[in-house]
Design an enzyme around this catalytic site. Sequence first.
Site, PDB file in Angstrom:
ATOM      1  N   SER A  76     -26.225  13.520   1.260  1.00  0.00           N
ATOM      2  CA  SER A  76     -27.084  12.685   2.114  1.00  0.00           C
ATOM      3  C   SER A  76     -28.305  13.384   2.678  1.00  0.00           C
ATOM      4  CB  SER A  76     -26.274  12.189   3.306  1.00  0.00           C
ATOM      5  OG  SER A  76     -25.828  10.899   3.073  1.00  0.00           O
ATOM      6  N   LYS A  79     -31.636  12.206   1.639  1.00  0.00           N
ATOM      7  CA  LYS A  79     -32.240  10.958   2.149  1.00  0.00           C
ATOM      8  C   LYS A  79     -33.523  11.238   2.925  1.00  0.00           C
ATOM      9  CE  LYS A  79     -27.780   8.654   2.284  1.00  0.00           C
ATOM     10  NZ  LYS A  79     -26.552   8.395   3.016  1.00  0.00           N
ATOM     11  N   TYR A 201     -30.317   7.306  -7.022  1.00  0.00           N
ATOM     12  CA  TYR A 201     -29.710   7.682  -5.735  1.00  0.00           C
ATOM     13  C   TYR A 201     -28.581   8.693  -5.956  1.00  0.00           C
ATOM     14  CZ  TYR A 201     -26.807   7.421  -1.596  1.00  0.00           C
ATOM     15  OH  TYR A 201     -26.044   7.767  -0.511  1.00  0.00           O
ATOM     16  N   TYR A 253     -24.895  10.725  11.277  1.00  0.00           N
ATOM     17  CA  TYR A 253     -23.902   9.648  11.192  1.00  0.00           C
ATOM     18  C   TYR A 253     -23.728   9.016  12.581  1.00  0.00           C
ATOM     19  CZ  TYR A 253     -22.970  12.003   6.723  1.00  0.00           C
ATOM     20  OH  TYR A 253     -23.106  12.585   5.489  1.00  0.00           O
ATOM     21  N   VAL A 271     -22.062  14.783   3.142  1.00  0.00           N
ATOM     22  CA  VAL A 271     -20.628  14.934   2.933  1.00  0.00           C
ATOM     23  C   VAL A 271     -20.277  16.157   2.071  1.00  0.00           C
ATOM     24  CG1 VAL A 271     -20.048  12.506   3.314  1.00  0.00           C
ATOM     25  CG2 VAL A 271     -20.582  13.291   0.999  1.00  0.00           C
TER      26      VAL A 271
HETATM   27  N1  GLU Z   1     -23.568  10.465  -2.241  1.00  0.00           N
HETATM   28  C1  GLU Z   1     -22.877  10.169  -1.024  1.00  0.00           C
HETATM   29  C2  GLU Z   1     -22.604   8.691  -0.880  1.00  0.00           C
HETATM   30  O1  GLU Z   1     -23.447   7.908  -1.162  1.00  0.00           O
HETATM   31  C3  GLU Z   1     -23.673  10.700   0.121  1.00  0.00           C
HETATM   32  C4  GLU Z   1     -23.009  10.428   1.447  1.00  0.00           C
HETATM   33  C5  GLU Z   1     -23.326  11.455   2.489  1.00  0.00           C
HETATM   34  O2  GLU Z   1     -23.542  12.636   2.217  1.00  0.00           O
HETATM   35  O3  GLU Z   1     -23.349  11.018   3.654  1.00  0.00           O
HETATM   36  O4  GLU Z   1     -21.570   8.288  -0.457  1.00  0.00           O
END
Ligand code: GLU
Length: 323
Positions: A76, A79, A201, A253, A271
């Site tokens: 994530s 992002k 993604y 989060y 994650v």
């Molecule tokens: N590729 C993970 C997902 O989409 C990333 C989630 C994350 O790192 O928060 O669930």
Amino acid sequence: MANSVNPEDLEILPSPLLAVLNDLHSQYKSLNEGTLANYIPELAKVNPDLFSICIATVDGKIYQVGDYQQTFTIQSISKVFAYGLALEDHGRDYILTRVGVEPTGDAFNAIILDEPSKRPYNPMVNAGAIAITSLIKGSGPTERLNRVLEMFQRYTGQDALVDISVFTSERSTGHRNRAMAHLMLNFGMIDHNIEEALDLYFQQCAVMVNCPDLAVMAATLANKGINPVTGKQAVNNLYIKDILSVMYTCGMYNFAGEWAYKIGFPAKSGVCGGIMAVVPRKMGIAVFSPLLDVRGNSVRGVKVCEELSQRLQLHLFECSGED
Ligand code: GLU
């Protein structure tokens, strides 16, 4: 690549800062709470003991301890950078019509959209990130992926590679993300080609980095978008405040509020067990330790950042220290 930087060549200095990092590393290496992100099968295979901490300053100095050569997938944390690229591609006003900037208070993978706009709440949760990635310009999937990889290269100064096993592992199991994409397709918030958007993604999430890479990426955001090691502009300075604002309010989060209150600088978690934090005009901080708490944040990573904030007085609203 002509401008790539070999980590071995970076300036590693003995310093009080390095002593602090060593101290925090020994203090928290015995903390073994948390679980691996086993909803992505490949991430369940990661060694849970790995632990590294790294700081990159805006004048290009690197301080690193622990397993700092270990690569992991960025997940994530990507992002943040995809949001910057989409802002460069379309400008702030248009991006705001597609993805909001409100924290959700819900889990990162919640299947929710803002009523009545039908926009995903913000670019740091999965729905918002998938919508953002679908907006990245390019004549087709290959050009879009190349643009994303080139963007990562500007931030790290290193070649960017996708971990194919993690990518395919998530592509074959990421039905929740697929459900979000279908919901957004239903409301016309994402283009018809959702499998292409999801592939990009999942690929951006599977880009491999190590802890120093993340620290340099964060230091680039702390340094007006200029990579402090290569001296190259990685992202237009116009968008730094947009990126850092959503990191600050939405990056950790459903712990983002408490993080802002206690730790007090913009950060993004993944994650993979990475946390990347930006202290504007000063430094980038990165911690990697794969055991996660219930919200998805690295257990050791949160502790290390909390201590760093206190010991170095890094909270953005700290008024008690010297300038
Ligand atoms: N590729 C993970 C997902 O989409 C990333 C989630 C994350 O790192 O928060 O669930």
